[in-house]
Design a protein around this motif. Structure first.
Motif, PDB file in Angstrom:
ATOM      1  N   ALA A 116       0.824  -1.215   0.000  1.00 14.88           N
ATOM      2  CA  ALA A 116       0.000   0.000   0.000  1.00 14.88           C
ATOM      3  C   ALA A 116       0.858   1.265   0.000  1.00 14.88           C
ATOM      4  CB  ALA A 116      -0.931  -0.013   1.208  1.00 14.88           C
ATOM      5  N   TRP A 117       1.963   1.238   0.805  1.00  9.59           N
ATOM      6  CA  TRP A 117       2.795   2.432   0.895  1.00  9.59           C
ATOM      7  C   TRP A 117       3.455   2.763  -0.445  1.00  9.59           C
ATOM      8  CZ3 TRP A 117       7.933   2.236  -0.363  1.00  9.59           C
ATOM      9  CH2 TRP A 117       8.544   0.977  -0.392  1.00  9.59           C
ATOM     10  N   LEU A 118       3.812   1.707  -1.207  1.00  9.58           N
ATOM     11  CA  LEU A 118       4.443   1.933  -2.503  1.00  9.58           C
ATOM     12  C   LEU A 118       3.440   2.497  -3.508  1.00  9.58           C
ATOM     13  CD1 LEU A 118       6.915   1.716  -4.299  1.00  9.58           C
ATOM     14  CD2 LEU A 118       6.301  -0.668  -4.777  1.00  9.58           C
ATOM     15  N   GLU A 119       2.200   1.990  -3.440  1.00  9.63           N
ATOM     16  CA  GLU A 119       1.171   2.492  -4.348  1.00  9.63           C
ATOM     17  C   GLU A 119       0.844   3.959  -4.038  1.00  9.63           C
ATOM     18  OE1 GLU A 119      -3.345   1.366  -5.938  1.00  9.63           O
ATOM     19  OE2 GLU A 119      -2.291   0.050  -4.517  1.00  9.63           O
ATOM     20  N   VAL A 120       0.781   4.288  -2.732  1.00 14.15           N
ATOM     21  CA  VAL A 120       0.532   5.686  -2.348  1.00 14.15           C
ATOM     22  C   VAL A 120       1.670   6.584  -2.848  1.00 14.15           C
ATOM     23  CG1 VAL A 120       0.400   7.272  -0.389  1.00 14.15           C
ATOM     24  CG2 VAL A 120      -0.901   5.130  -0.365  1.00 14.15           C
ATOM     25  N   THR A 121       2.912   6.105  -2.741  1.00 18.01           N
ATOM     26  CA  THR A 121       4.063   6.890  -3.195  1.00 18.01           C
ATOM     27  C   THR A 121       4.004   7.133  -4.697  1.00 18.01           C
ATOM     28  OG1 THR A 121       5.434   5.937  -1.432  1.00 18.01           O
ATOM     29  CG2 THR A 121       6.580   6.963  -3.293  1.00 18.01           C
TER      30      THR A 121
ATOM     31  N   SER B  65       1.168   9.510  -5.537  1.00 18.97           N
ATOM     32  CA  SER B  65       1.456  10.883  -5.110  1.00 18.97           C
ATOM     33  C   SER B  65       2.403  11.571  -6.089  1.00 18.97           C
ATOM     34  CB  SER B  65       2.057  10.884  -3.699  1.00 18.97           C
ATOM     35  OG  SER B  65       1.140  10.353  -2.762  1.00 18.97           O
TER      36      SER B  65
ATOM     37  N   MET C  70      -4.420   9.169  -1.476  1.00 23.37           N
ATOM     38  CA  MET C  70      -4.551   8.433  -0.226  1.00 23.37           C
ATOM     39  C   MET C  70      -5.567   7.300  -0.281  1.00 23.37           C
ATOM     40  SD  MET C  70      -2.271   9.800   1.643  1.00 23.37           S
ATOM     41  CE  MET C  70      -2.714   8.993   3.172  1.00 23.37           C
TER      42      MET C  70
END
Length: 286
Positions: A3-8, A11, A53
């Motif tokens: 999830a954090w990579l997709e958000v990055t 963004s 987000m």
């Protein structure tokens, strides 16, 4: 994908897209936002934030919404450029608040402006006396433009029939201790000239944070060491002093010589140089 990579990734992609949108809308958007453009900007930012987000949000649908919201102000701007009536409808017209020194009370009421607000806006322009204003209007962007009465306008060299030299753009030739060749070329100089000027004031290029050349060809520098005080440029005063000395020398030569032909030549050239002094002394004295 975590999830954090997709958000990055989302963004960075959306940030790049918003940058391109800002470039597309132009610099005018930074300095003058209409009410409609302000709302569009907030909405696009809200959509972009949600897309970054909320991973369950559809990226394609969000991009479509951003494109639509971006296209509307672009289309309106194009129509505004081509049609004045449409531009007046969208952006509004300027409203006269003061005319011939008299306040237009009805116009104030139509724009929901109070007398206190008008006086406040005038004070922001260093106008503390309403009687000094000849004309004032509220621009479509909410700014107030004013024209002082003739007797209260600042005195200019033109009013005093004082000749002034044309001003050219000041060129930054040194920045962060590095020589900028393009501005040097623009003023018709090179690195050799710059180094000579720096030697005259006893400064090395490595110690210069910022260096600029004005329209008179004078170099001023700001050093990294803020404790050091640089002398003001003296080329213009020195040139004025040299011309005055030459003119005085010619008058002395005319008085000292016994040769009538030489006396006449010295006297005539002294008069010519005095005329030159009259024209340039106000410029070179600064």
């Amino acid at each position: 994908m975590p999830a954090w990579l997709e958000v990055t990734i989302r963004s960075f992609a959306i940030l790049a897209g918003l940058f391109l949108i800002a470039k597309l809308l132009g610099k005018k958007q930074l300095s003058k936002l209409s009410f409609f453009e302000y709302i569009v900007g907030i909405t696009i930012g809200d959509i972009a934030g949600a897309l970054s987000m909320e991973l369950e949000a559809s990226l394609s649908q969000g991009i479509t919404a951003i494109v639509i919201w971006t296209s509307i102000p672009v289309l309106i701007n194009l129509l505004s450029l081509k049609n004045k009536k449409f531009r007046d409808f969208v952006e509004g017209k300027a409203t006269i608040f003061i005319k011939d020194g008299k306040v237009m009370e009805d116009n104030l009421k139509s724009e929901k402006y109070t007398a206190d607000e008008l006086l406040e806006q005038l004070r922001k322009k260093d106008i503390f006396k309403l009687a000094d204003v000849e004309f004032a209007l509220l621009e479509s962007n909410g700014e107030i433009s004013t024209l002082l009465k003739r007797e209260h306008q600042p005195l200019t060299p033109h009013d005093m029939n004082v000749p002034t030299a044309p001003q050219k753009e000041t060129q930054t030739v040194i920045m962060d201790g590095e020589i900028l060749d393009e501005p040097l070329t623009a003023i018709g100089q090179n690195r050799g000239w710059l180094k000579t000027e720096l030697e005259k004031i006893g400064v090395s290029i490595e110690n210069v944070f910022l260096g600029q050349v004005d329209s008179f060809g004078q170099l001023t520098v700001d050093l990294y060491d803020d404790q050091l005080q640089m002398p003001a440029p003296k080329q213009q005063p020195l040139l004025l002093a040299s011309i005055k000395k030459c003119q005085a020398d010619l008058e002395l030569f005319a008085l000292a010589t016994e040769n009538n032909r030489a006396k006449k030549m010295y006297a005539e050239n002294a008069v010519k140089l005095d005329e030159v002094l009259t024209k340039v002394q106000t410029i070179l004295r600064n």
